[in-house]
Write an enzyme that holds these catalytic residues in place. Structure first.
Site, short mmCIF file in Angstrom:
data_model
loop_
_atom_site.label_atom_id
_atom_site.label_comp_id
_atom_site.label_asym_id
_atom_site.label_seq_id
_atom_site.Cartn_x
_atom_site.Cartn_y
_atom_site.Cartn_z
N SER A 40 -9.99 32.53 0.52
CA SER A 40 -11.58 32.01 0.20
C SER A 40 -11.09 31.95 -1.49
O SER A 40 -11.99 32.50 -2.38
CB SER A 40 -12.70 33.04 0.45
OG SER A 40 -12.43 34.31 -0.35
N HIS A 155 -12.68 35.94 6.44
CA HIS A 155 -11.62 36.81 6.65
C HIS A 155 -11.99 37.58 8.12
O HIS A 155 -11.20 38.21 8.38
CB HIS A 155 -11.71 37.92 5.70
CG HIS A 155 -11.38 37.50 4.45
ND1 HIS A 155 -11.92 38.40 3.20
CD2 HIS A 155 -10.80 36.51 3.86
CE1 HIS A 155 -11.52 37.65 1.87
NE2 HIS A 155 -10.82 36.68 2.35
N GLU A 164 -17.86 40.31 2.30
CA GLU A 164 -17.35 41.67 2.12
C GLU A 164 -18.63 42.73 1.69
O GLU A 164 -19.59 42.31 1.20
CB GLU A 164 -16.50 41.66 1.08
CG GLU A 164 -15.11 40.93 1.10
CD GLU A 164 -14.67 40.83 -0.23
OE1 GLU A 164 -14.46 41.74 -0.91
OE2 GLU A 164 -13.76 39.94 -0.23
N GLU A 207 -8.77 42.38 5.90
CA GLU A 207 -8.87 43.21 4.89
C GLU A 207 -9.00 44.85 5.50
O GLU A 207 -9.38 45.67 4.71
CB GLU A 207 -9.88 42.81 3.76
CG GLU A 207 -9.56 41.86 2.98
CD GLU A 207 -10.54 41.35 1.98
OE1 GLU A 207 -11.42 42.39 1.40
OE2 GLU A 207 -10.24 40.70 0.99
N ASP A 242 -19.66 41.05 -1.65
CA ASP A 242 -19.03 39.82 -2.18
C ASP A 242 -19.31 38.83 -1.00
O ASP A 242 -18.75 38.44 -0.10
CB ASP A 242 -17.22 40.04 -2.32
CG ASP A 242 -17.06 38.70 -2.68
OD1 ASP A 242 -17.55 37.80 -3.07
OD2 ASP A 242 -15.59 38.69 -2.47
N GLU A 283 -20.78 40.49 -6.04
CA GLU A 283 -19.44 39.41 -6.51
C GLU A 283 -19.85 38.10 -5.85
O GLU A 283 -20.18 37.92 -4.68
CB GLU A 283 -18.22 40.02 -6.06
CG GLU A 283 -17.06 39.34 -6.33
CD GLU A 283 -15.79 39.88 -5.61
OE1 GLU A 283 -15.66 41.02 -5.57
OE2 GLU A 283 -14.98 39.10 -5.22
N ASP A 310 -15.68 36.14 -9.66
CA ASP A 310 -14.42 35.93 -8.87
C ASP A 310 -13.94 34.34 -8.90
O ASP A 310 -13.41 33.78 -9.80
CB ASP A 310 -14.45 36.56 -7.43
CG ASP A 310 -13.35 36.29 -6.90
OD1 ASP A 310 -12.02 35.98 -7.42
OD2 ASP A 310 -13.06 36.49 -5.56
N LYS A 335 -7.34 39.11 -10.45
CA LYS A 335 -6.58 38.96 -9.43
C LYS A 335 -5.28 38.20 -10.17
O LYS A 335 -5.45 36.92 -10.71
CB LYS A 335 -7.02 37.93 -8.44
CG LYS A 335 -8.09 38.60 -7.46
CD LYS A 335 -8.76 37.40 -6.81
CE LYS A 335 -9.48 37.88 -5.60
NZ LYS A 335 -10.35 36.97 -5.06
N SER A 362 -8.28 43.33 -8.33
CA SER A 362 -8.55 43.13 -7.09
C SER A 362 -7.25 42.79 -6.25
O SER A 362 -6.25 42.08 -6.81
CB SER A 362 -9.50 42.10 -6.83
OG SER A 362 -9.69 41.57 -5.41
N HIS A 363 -7.24 43.03 -5.10
CA HIS A 363 -6.27 42.40 -4.11
C HIS A 363 -6.59 41.02 -3.62
O HIS A 363 -7.51 40.45 -3.93
CB HIS A 363 -6.08 43.42 -2.70
CG HIS A 363 -7.56 43.14 -1.89
ND1 HIS A 363 -7.39 43.87 -0.60
CD2 HIS A 363 -8.66 42.83 -2.21
CE1 HIS A 363 -8.77 43.48 -0.28
NE2 HIS A 363 -9.36 43.08 -1.49
N ARG A 364 -5.75 40.45 -2.71
CA ARG A 364 -6.01 39.12 -2.16
C ARG A 364 -6.40 39.64 -0.64
O ARG A 364 -5.61 40.25 -0.16
CB ARG A 364 -5.07 38.18 -2.19
CG ARG A 364 -4.78 37.54 -3.46
CD ARG A 364 -5.98 37.32 -4.47
NE ARG A 364 -6.84 36.42 -3.89
CZ ARG A 364 -7.11 35.05 -4.33
NH1 ARG A 364 -6.25 34.68 -5.38
NH2 ARG A 364 -7.78 34.34 -3.73
N SER A 365 -6.86 38.83 0.17
CA SER A 365 -7.11 38.96 1.57
C SER A 365 -5.61 38.77 2.30
O SER A 365 -5.53 39.63 3.30
CB SER A 365 -7.94 38.01 2.22
OG SER A 365 -7.52 36.61 1.68
N LYS A 386 -10.73 46.94 -5.95
CA LYS A 386 -11.23 46.51 -4.83
C LYS A 386 -9.93 46.03 -4.11
O LYS A 386 -9.46 44.99 -4.21
CB LYS A 386 -11.96 44.99 -4.88
CG LYS A 386 -12.64 44.56 -3.84
CD LYS A 386 -13.53 43.27 -4.15
CE LYS A 386 -12.86 42.14 -3.89
NZ LYS A 386 -13.69 40.93 -3.24
C1 PEP Z 1 -12.03 37.53 -2.69
O1 PEP Z 1 -13.07 36.62 -2.34
O2 PEP Z 1 -12.47 38.45 -3.31
C2 PEP Z 1 -11.01 38.13 -1.91
C3 PEP Z 1 -10.35 39.11 -2.09
O3 PEP Z 1 -10.65 37.11 -0.84
P1 PEP Z 1 -9.47 36.00 -1.20
O4 PEP Z 1 -8.35 36.87 -1.42
O5 PEP Z 1 -9.22 35.29 0.33
O6 PEP Z 1 -9.82 35.25 -2.07
MG MG Z 2 -14.36 37.64 -4.05
#
Ligand code: PEP
Ligand code: MG
Length: 417
Positions: A40, A155, A164, A207, A242, A283, A310, A335, A362-365, A386
């Protein structure tokens, strides 16, 4: 220590998609990093270069790999590997575009992270400490994790859905305890869901959180709070969401569940949810292009709740500055691959801090075994992460690294808001 060369290869992420691994060689030191990938994604993110050829259904990254081997490596050869800023700047200049579309943000980010790891090795300090030095921060702390236990949206193969639903164990005394609380809640939730919806309710999304066939948002959040209660952690855990609302925004309206909301109506909906279900953080409550809606959301709820940008901010100073000016939110989701380098990510965090915002690393999905962001969140001392559910090794690689870091510290600090 001078860089001898950088070598890249195509490896695979947690969704089975190709991604870039970069390996930096400087004297006796070899360090590598793998870049993550979103689903996303914000439309203003730096460009993730994909081959768009038949192989891997267009998702190959061999062009990005070649850019590292043929363009970035010769450019960085001979540079001092501890000069992170200079190295990132050299790559940005070599690319020459605003969104890294020539070399690819996946190429630049993987090299940038591998360079930081090598720099830490040269300085003989832990990576988190080295990243702290780059940010001129000495206040290290373990983050309170936002853990995505109930996956939705893109996701989880669902439309018109909040993406989320996360637990936030703010009442733990240490990261170790936060993991105990979170895994216990995670397993309680699984049992509750199986009891209510049958065996398949234990299946998970990208996730690591469960995917529910429940349509009613309130009932989903209620289930999580039931799991919190059952494990005896009420009063020590809040929730975070989120919605990733850009995914369900069209022509100025939000299509969530089976309802259609205006921005104002959605603010009211979030306000009710937050009040009822002990939510402290929202978020991407509004879509990335709906700056007016963001302003409404932050005006109404920003003094009480964490309002995180984000897709709106994409870890980019340009959008963070606009959001500060327009009072759009009060927190940055950070990110690394959204902006494409370690130095720029740190600059974004520093700008957020300067304006009294919070920062959630933050991570990514689409993730990998690389745990770079675990060190980053400790090094920046943001106090919030996150990284997904406390399950699946692409997510637990980060949590296990945080446990190692906590274990290595004499007087570790857990969380900060
Ligand atoms: C998010 O939207 O915060 C997320 C972690 O998803 P994506 O990595 O798919 O953007
Ligand atoms: Mg997000």
């Amino acid at each position: 220590m001078k860089i001898d060369f950088v070598k890249a290869r195509q490896v695979f992420d947690s969704r089975g998609n190709p991604t870039v691994e970069a390996e930096v060689k400087a004297g006796k030191i070899t360090e590598r990093a793998i870049v993550a990938s979103g689903a996303s994604t914000g439309s203003n993110e730096a460009i993730e270069l994909r081959d768009k050829e038949k192989a891997f259904k267009g998702r190959g990254v061999l062009k990005a790999v070649e850019n590292i081997n043929k363009k970035i490596s010769p450019k960085l050869k001979g540079m001092d590997v501890t000069q992170q800023k200079e190295i990132d700047k050299a790559m940005i200049e070599l690319d020459g575009t605003e969104n890294k579309s020539v070399l690819g943000a996946n190429a630049v980010a993987s090299v940038s992270m591998a360079v930081a790891k090598a720099g830490a090795k040269v300085q003989e300090v832990p990576l988190y400490e080295y990243l702290g030095q780059l940010a001129e921060n000495k206040k290290f702390c373990l983050p309170i994790p936002q853990m995505n236990v109930l996956n939705g949206g893109k996701h989880a193969g669902l439309e018109h859905d909040i993406q989320e639903r996360m637990i936030y164990p703010f009442g733990a005394k240490s990261f170790f305890e936060a993991m105990q609380m979170s895994t216990e809640i995670y397993h309680s939730l699984k049992a509750l869901m199986k009891k209510k919806f049958g065996y398949s309710a234990g299946l998970i999304g990208d996730e690591g959180g469960f995917v529910s066939s429940e349509k009613d948002e309130e009932k989903k959040l209620e289930l999580i709070l039931n799991a919190v209660e059952e494990t005896g952690y009420s009063g020590k855990v809040e929730l975070a969401i989120d919605p990733a609302s850009t995914e369900f925004y069209k022509n100025g309206k939000y299509f969530l569940g089976n309802k259609i909301f205006s921005a104002g109506e959605l603010v009211d909906f979030y306000s009710e949810l937050a009040e009822k279900f002990n939510i402290y953080s929202i978020e991407d409550g509004m879509a990335e292009e709906d700056w007016k809606g963001w302003n409404e959301l932050n005006e109404a709820l920003g003094n009480k709740y964490q309002i995180v940008g984000d897709d709106l901010l994409v870890t980019n100073i340009k959008f963070i500055e606009r959001a500060i000016k327009e009072n759009s939110c009060n927190s940055l989701l950070l990110k690394v691959n959204q902006i494409g380098s370690v130095s720029e990510s740190i600059d974004s965090a520093l700008l957020a801090f300067k304006n009294s915002w919070t920062v959630v690393v933050s991570h990514r999905s689409g993730e990998t075994e690389d745990s770079f962001i675990a060190d980053l969140v400790v090094g920046l001392g943001t106090g919030q992460s996150k990284f997904g559910a406390p399950a699946r090794s692409d997510r637990n690689a980060k949590y296990n690294q945080l446990l190692r870091i906590e274990d290595s510290m004499k007087n570790s600090v857990y969380g900060k808001r």
